[in-house]
Enzyme design. Structure first.
Site, short mmCIF file in Angstrom:
data_model
loop_
_atom_site.label_atom_id
_atom_site.label_comp_id
_atom_site.label_asym_id
_atom_site.label_seq_id
_atom_site.Cartn_x
_atom_site.Cartn_y
_atom_site.Cartn_z
N GLY A 4 -4.37 -3.88 -3.74
CA GLY A 4 -5.70 -3.10 -4.39
C GLY A 4 -5.21 -2.16 -4.18
N HIS A 5 -5.42 -1.31 -5.57
CA HIS A 5 -4.13 -0.65 -6.37
C HIS A 5 -5.11 0.81 -6.38
CE1 HIS A 5 -0.49 -3.51 -6.65
NE2 HIS A 5 -0.61 -3.18 -6.29
N ASP B 38 0.84 -0.90 -0.06
CA ASP B 38 0.75 0.12 0.09
C ASP B 38 0.83 1.12 -0.59
OD1 ASP B 38 -2.25 -1.37 0.28
OD2 ASP B 38 -2.26 -1.82 2.47
N LYS C 264 2.03 2.52 -4.91
CA LYS C 264 1.84 1.47 -6.95
C LYS C 264 1.10 1.94 -6.91
CE LYS C 264 2.07 -2.32 -4.93
NZ LYS C 264 1.90 -1.96 -2.91
N GLN D 108 1.67 -6.06 -3.35
CA GLN D 108 2.42 -6.59 -2.26
C GLN D 108 3.54 -5.27 -2.02
OE1 GLN D 108 1.27 -9.79 -3.15
NE2 GLN D 108 -0.31 -8.11 -2.65
#
Ligand code: GDP
Ligand code: IMO
Ligand code: MG
Length: 418
Positions: free
Chosen positions: A35-36, A8, A11, A219
């Site tokens: 989750g981007h 987080d 990215k 990640q």
């Protein structure tokens, strides 16, 4: 491009910025545990499996062989993107035929194992990531080319369901219906088939044509199965080496490693976080920030940890740094930065491998005077307060890499190039 902390780092935003100058964006590891978040104007997109490059036109996005794919999740994500006007077709999106497939029993096992661990749980996203990579390593996994072949899927799945249903029952869970899973996965296989290809060959052909390829990490370094705070990690190689094994592109063809890091530290899930701090957690949560993009859980927050990011530079060979969320520190009067760990008489300038050893480490801090001014409107690096620029330079030097991007907000235009 990869995360240098515990995930987080921002990215998604940085990939979106870098995609402007790339031809191809390829995801190399992880699954829909990621989750981007990307903002395009006021619209917020959260991507889980589809590379964040999809939001730019005329870019090819690829899911590499190192990713584990939940085909139902992927289908929903693709449909969700299409619904809001993002083009997703085999012209701009392709899926590796050798990526492994996540099944419902992986998710159930993930949850059961966590429950069994009780207070020692990892705090996984419950997306079945660990069991799916476990099957891959045990050589019993199904891959995308099994998914798109109806008969092969039936035959292989039947066998896997037998073992996994027995396992689930023994853990006190409910067995899963073979028929239902087969039906749903056959449909997903049919939907995804036009996107499936040999992405290794595709990437090499593109390289021969001088294409610029951007590797999207998921990640972060300390969630890496080998280099992270084991067992409080994910199940893939999130670090730079994972970009090679997860795509089939050899290391000497990669010319630059960009590490993304927050101007502070966050972690979601269990496991040691040396610089964790209640004050900064409360501050950021109070601003409505630092809630997980995948699970909505509140992220644990702490001061910037340069022992960790320097270690990340070592393991990944980071050349350039993108520092995000500088604006999160705008109101902090005195900003701490961890420069070493102490455990008893021992001092560390690296992150010890053993999670228990790390949990006993006390951070050694230096303090920086805060700039106490809003930064989110800065349009150039020079427009940042001097103290903010000094802070960015200091944490880059401590991390042992070049400052390349500073980010002062989630938007594309809140990106500064020093
Ligand atoms: P990722 O998993 O590394 O892509 O990061 P996430 O999207 O899970 O979390 C990063 C969060 O920070 C998201 O909500 C982004 O929109 C947000 N973000 C990224 N860069 C900045 C920044 O410079 N300032 C602010 N305020 N938010 C940012
Ligand atoms: P992005 O790509 C932050 C964490 C989970 C848990 C551990 C193992 O958005 O940075 P898993 O479900 O992978 O078995 O969970 O890893 N985790 C992440 N934390 N960002 C992520 O992805 C993460 N993906 C997994 O919270 O601690
Ligand atoms: Mg995330």
């Amino acid at each position: 491009m990869l995360g240098t902390q515990w995930g987080d780092e921002g990215k998604g935003k940085i990939i979106d910025v870098l995609t402007e100058k790339a031809d191809i964006v390829v995801r190399y590891a992880g699954g829909n545990n990621a989750g981007h978040t990307v903002y395009v104007g006021k619209t917020k997109y959260v991507l889980h499996l589809v590379p964040s490059g999809i939001l730019r036109r005329n870019k090819l996005c690829v899911i590499g062989n190192g990713v584990v794919v939940d085909p139902i999740g992927l289908m929903e994500e693709m449909e969700g993107l299409k619904k809001i006007g993002v083009k997703v077709s085999p012209k701009n999106f392709l899926l590796s035929e050798t990526a492994h497939v996540v099944f419902p029993y992986h998710r159930e096992l993930d949850a059961s194992r966590e429950a069994l661990k009780g207070t020692n749980k990892i705090g996984t996203t419950k997306r079945g990531i660990g069991p799916a990579y476990g099957d891959k390593a045990a050589r019993v996994g199904l891959r995308v080319n099994d998914l798109v072949d109806k008969d092969r899927l039936e035959e292989k799945l039947a066998l896997r369901m037998k073992e996994n249903n027995a396992l689930l029952k023994s853990l006190g869970g409910k067995p899963i219906s073979f028929k239902k899973v087969l039906g749903a996965y056959r449909a997903a296989g049919e939907y995804l088939a036009p996107y499936v290809t040999n992405t290794v060959v595709l990437l090499h052909e593109a390289m021969r044509e001088q294409a610029d390829i951007l590797f999207e990490g998921a990640q972060g370094t300390f969630l890496d199965i080998d280099h992270g705070t084991y067992p409080f990690v994910t199940s893939s190689n999130t670090t730079a080496g994972g970009a090679c094994t997860g795509t089939g592109v050899p290391p000497h063809r990669m010319d630059r490693v960009v590490g993304v890091m927050k101007a502070y530290t966050t972690r979601v899930g269990e496991g040691p976080l040396p610089t964790e701090n209640g004050e900064i957690s409360d501050l950021l949560h109070g601003m409505g920030r630092e809630f997980g993009a995948t699970t909505g859980r509140a992220r644990r927050c702490g001061w910037f940890d340069s022992v960790a990011t320097r270690h990340a530079t070592m393991v990944n060979g980071i050349d350039d740094l993108a520092i995000t969320n500088l604006d999160g520190l705008d109101t902090v009067k005195s900003i701490k930065v961890c420069v070493a760990y102490r455990r008893g008489k021992q001092q560390y300038d690296y992150v010890p491998n053993d999670a228990r050893e790390l949990a006993e480490c006390e951070p050694v801090y230096v303090e920086f005077e805060g700039w106490c001014a809003p930064t989110h409107r800065a349009k150039t690096f020079r427009q940042l307060p001097l103290k903010a620029r000094q802070y960015l330079k200091a944490i880059s030097e401590l991390t042992n890499a070049r400052l390349y991007i500073a980010s002062v907000g989630p938007g594309r235009d809140q990106t500064l190039f020093p």
